[in-house]
Design a protein around this motif. Structure first.
Motif, PDB file in Angstrom:
ATOM      1  N   LEU A  16      38.034  -2.771  21.444  1.00 38.42           N
ATOM      2  CA  LEU A  16      38.581  -2.466  20.118  1.00 38.42           C
ATOM      3  C   LEU A  16      39.529  -1.268  20.173  1.00 38.42           C
ATOM      4  N   ARG A  17      39.126  -0.213  20.892  1.00 42.09           N
ATOM      5  CA  ARG A  17      40.009   0.966  21.045  1.00 42.09           C
ATOM      6  C   ARG A  17      41.324   0.562  21.707  1.00 42.09           C
ATOM      7  N   HIS A  18      41.213  -0.253  22.720  1.00 44.82           N
ATOM      8  CA  HIS A  18      42.368  -0.679  23.513  1.00 44.82           C
ATOM      9  C   HIS A  18      43.326  -1.525  22.675  1.00 44.82           C
ATOM     10  N   THR A  19      42.779  -2.471  21.921  1.00 45.69           N
ATOM     11  CA  THR A  19      43.626  -3.431  21.208  1.00 45.69           C
ATOM     12  C   THR A  19      44.057  -2.952  19.827  1.00 45.69           C
ATOM     13  N   GLN A  20      43.153  -2.276  19.095  1.00 45.03           N
ATOM     14  CA  GLN A  20      43.487  -1.884  17.720  1.00 45.03           C
ATOM     15  C   GLN A  20      44.092  -0.487  17.646  1.00 45.03           C
ATOM     16  N   ARG A  21      43.430   0.483  18.276  1.00 47.74           N
ATOM     17  CA  ARG A  21      43.977   1.843  18.216  1.00 47.74           C
ATOM     18  C   ARG A  21      45.223   1.987  19.082  1.00 47.74           C
ATOM     19  N   ASN A  22      45.157   1.471  20.311  1.00 49.13           N
ATOM     20  CA  ASN A  22      46.269   1.645  21.252  1.00 49.13           C
ATOM     21  C   ASN A  22      47.287   0.518  21.207  1.00 49.13           C
ATOM     22  N   LYS A  23      47.002  -0.517  20.381  1.00 52.24           N
ATOM     23  CA  LYS A  23      47.955  -1.625  20.160  1.00 52.24           C
ATOM     24  C   LYS A  23      48.361  -2.333  21.446  1.00 52.24           C
ATOM     25  N   LYS A  24      47.392  -2.517  22.324  1.00 52.80           N
ATOM     26  CA  LYS A  24      47.676  -3.201  23.600  1.00 52.80           C
ATOM     27  C   LYS A  24      46.867  -4.492  23.686  1.00 52.80           C
ATOM     28  N   LEU A  25      47.324  -5.403  24.526  1.00 53.34           N
ATOM     29  CA  LEU A  25      46.595  -6.648  24.750  1.00 53.34           C
ATOM     30  C   LEU A  25      45.504  -6.431  25.786  1.00 53.34           C
ATOM     31  N   PHE A  26      44.383  -7.123  25.616  1.00 54.30           N
ATOM     32  CA  PHE A  26      43.327  -7.087  26.627  1.00 54.30           C
ATOM     33  C   PHE A  26      43.850  -7.771  27.893  1.00 54.30           C
ATOM     34  N   VAL A  27      43.394  -7.321  29.047  1.00 59.39           N
ATOM     35  CA  VAL A  27      43.961  -7.778  30.318  1.00 59.39           C
ATOM     36  C   VAL A  27      43.918  -9.306  30.466  1.00 59.39           C
ATOM     37  N   ARG A  28      42.886  -9.944  29.963  1.00 59.08           N
ATOM     38  CA  ARG A  28      42.795 -11.404  30.092  1.00 59.08           C
ATOM     39  C   ARG A  28      43.755 -12.119  29.143  1.00 59.08           C
ATOM     40  N   GLU A  29      44.090 -11.475  28.007  1.00 57.15           N
ATOM     41  CA  GLU A  29      45.102 -12.034  27.119  1.00 57.15           C
ATOM     42  C   GLU A  29      46.484 -11.940  27.779  1.00 57.15           C
ATOM     43  N   ARG A  30      46.703 -10.867  28.517  1.00 62.73           N
ATOM     44  CA  ARG A  30      47.971 -10.723  29.233  1.00 62.73           C
ATOM     45  C   ARG A  30      48.171 -11.864  30.226  1.00 62.73           C
ATOM     46  N   LEU A  31      47.103 -12.206  30.936  1.00 64.65           N
ATOM     47  CA  LEU A  31      47.208 -13.291  31.915  1.00 64.65           C
ATOM     48  C   LEU A  31      47.518 -14.620  31.242  1.00 64.65           C
ATOM     49  N   LYS A  32      46.936 -14.852  30.071  1.00 61.37           N
ATOM     50  CA  LYS A  32      47.194 -16.115  29.367  1.00 61.37           C
ATOM     51  C   LYS A  32      48.674 -16.267  29.029  1.00 61.37           C
ATOM     52  N   LEU A  33      49.337 -15.149  28.705  1.00 60.75           N
ATOM     53  CA  LEU A  33      50.764 -15.210  28.389  1.00 60.75           C
ATOM     54  C   LEU A  33      51.621 -15.433  29.630  1.00 60.75           C
ATOM     55  N   LEU A  34      51.094 -15.098  30.784  1.00 58.88           N
ATOM     56  CA  LEU A  34      51.865 -15.223  32.023  1.00 58.88           C
ATOM     57  C   LEU A  34      51.689 -16.568  32.716  1.00 58.88           C
TER      58      LEU A  34
END
Length: 474
Positions: A16-34
């Protein structure tokens, strides 16, 4: 359950901190886009599972193999939900293993960098030695010299040693307002010079694409960055590996039945051909020397259309079985046929073995098989389906014999000896050992814990624990 726990990275709050506060994608979501599709083989997902660095899997990085634009790639991606992507010794080991896979198989490498750099309190375990953190950068240079393309995305903080990963890649993309790249961040600048500087001014996307030139492509969002990577890979002029053979038969017997066939110990209470018949195309197996050295099964078959040689434990590795193994491995090497080893080796006997001609001959034959396995210039994949014990594990291409990949079934045991033997170990008459049974029990318990498949996988002695029914796919 353990794999599911590992996939959650640093846990729900950290995500939650990573995705909502820091506005970043979770590492596994990044892979799905690639990735082109969901065909992704994760390497050593349980690395660091029980290491003493906190209450989460401590590797802090995700490594694996998948396809982009039809090209097989190795991915090395920091998971910033695990202590900010800080690099621990096991994380270094995992990254080096992924690079080794890339070099052995000439696979393109994609780095997704989101790391706070090395964990300083453990610097002596991850900085100074030959196979510590600096080897990552050495490997990047060597891979470039080998003609293996490497592409990086700065999708988070890139501090200290982490900053060299994207700058040594052939092309780098940096994400605006999220990606930062510097040797030391704003807090250290303030401590050293008294100057207050923002992360963006010190090492943001505009600075590195317009001023320093450290990054080659500016992306206004993560999604745009991964589209950019796909475009870069499509222009690399890097030939995809040949597609898998489309036409192949399924085994006559369901691979799901492998769950019920996984050996609970090394005694080989069932013929290993029952396992092979659930792995090979059409359950077809052309056996080699079927009636000689029957405690080792050797022969040819196909897995998803690919011809392979099979070397499978079917009992103790005897003199005759070792000679047969040597002969067959040499045949595969001569014919350029990859070898699959199915290992369920016997531990050394607890009783003192009489020095005899037969015993000496077996040692010599096993040594010959070890030499054949070590020198066979073909891909080797080892699956530990039961025990991985003692010297027999070497002849059956254990970790120290550098198989291209090594996977364990969850029931696998990895150890020099079997702790269950300890209650039967005879004491020498003239021994001056005065220890009590509690010492023996402590040693037995220690060996029992350290020989589990999960203890092995947490330390990257293998490439992962896999479910038996997924063996063909892996």
């Amino acid at each position: 359950e353990l794999l599911e726990m590992a996939r959650k990275g640093g846990g729900e709050n950290a995500i939650l901190r990573h995705t909502q506060r820091n506005k970043k994608l979770f590492v596994r979501e990044r892979l799905k886009l690639l990735l082109d599709d969901e065909s992704f083989l994760e390497l050593s997902p349980l690395a660091g599972l029980d290491m003493p660095y906190g209450d989460v899997p401590a590797a802090g990085c995700l490594c694996g193999i998948g396809k982009i634009c039809g090209v097989w790639c190795v991915f090395i991606a920091n998971d910033a939900t695990v202590k900010g992507g800080t690099i621990y010794p096991v994380g270094v080991k995992k990254q080096l293993r992924a690079q080794e896979v890339a070099m052995e198989n000439k696979l393109l490498v994609v780095y997704l960098v989101d790391s706070g750099g090395a964990f300083l309190p453990l610097q002596s375990e991850l900085f100074p030695d030959k196979l510590h953190g600096g080897r990552v950068f050495y490997n990047e240079a060597i891979m470039s010299a080998m003609g293996i393309p490497q592409v990086a995305v700065v999708c988070g903080s890139c501090v200290a040693g982490g900053a060299y990963v994207p700058t040594m890649a052939e092309e780098a993309v940096i994400v605006d307002k999220i990606g930062t790249l510097f040797l030391a961040g704003p807090p250290l600048v303030r401590a050293a010079t008294g100057e207050n500087v923002s992360p963006e001014d010190l090492g943001g996307a505009k600075l590195h694409t317009e001023v320093s030139g450290c990054s080659d492509h500016f992306a206004s969002s993560e999604k745009e960055a991964y589209e950019c990577v796909r475009n870069v890979i499509s222009t690399l002029n890097y030939d995809p590996l040949p597609e898998e053979v489309a036409e192949h038969d399924s085994p006559l017997y369901s691979p799901e039945e492998l769950l019920g066939l996984a050996p609970q110990d090394y005694r080989c209470t069932l013929p290993v051909k029952l396992i092979l018949s659930r792995l090979l195309d059409g359950s077809r197996f052309q056996e080699f020397k079927a009636n000689y050295g029957t405690t080792l099964v050797t022969g040819f078959g196909h897995v998803k259309g690919h011809l392979v040689g099979v070397v499978a434990s079917n009992g103790e590795l005897t003199h005759d079985a070792s000679l047969k193994g040597s002969h067959f491995v040499q045949l595969c090497s001569q014919r350029s046929i990859p070898i699959l080893f199915f290992q369920n080796t016997a531990p050394p006997a607890a009783e003192p073995t009489a020095i005899s001609q037969a015993h000496s001959n077996r040692l010599k034959a096993q040594a010959s098989m070890m030499a054949a396995v070590a020198c066979a210039a073909v891909p080797k994949i080892t699956i530990v389906i039961g025990g991985c014990y003692g010297t027999e594990s070497y002849a059956m291409c254990g970790r120290s014999f550098s198989p291209n990949f090594l996977f364990l079934w969850p029931n696998a045991r990895v150890g020099l000896v079997d702790p269950r033997h300890f209650s039967t170990v005879p004491r020498a008459r003239d021994s001056d050992w005065t220890g009590d049974e509690s010492e023996l029990k402590h040693l037995r318990d220690k060996l029992e814990e350290e020989s589990s498949a999960f203890y092995s996988s947490a330390r990257l002695w293998d490439d992962g624990v896999i479910l038996p029914q997924n063996t063909r796919k892996v």
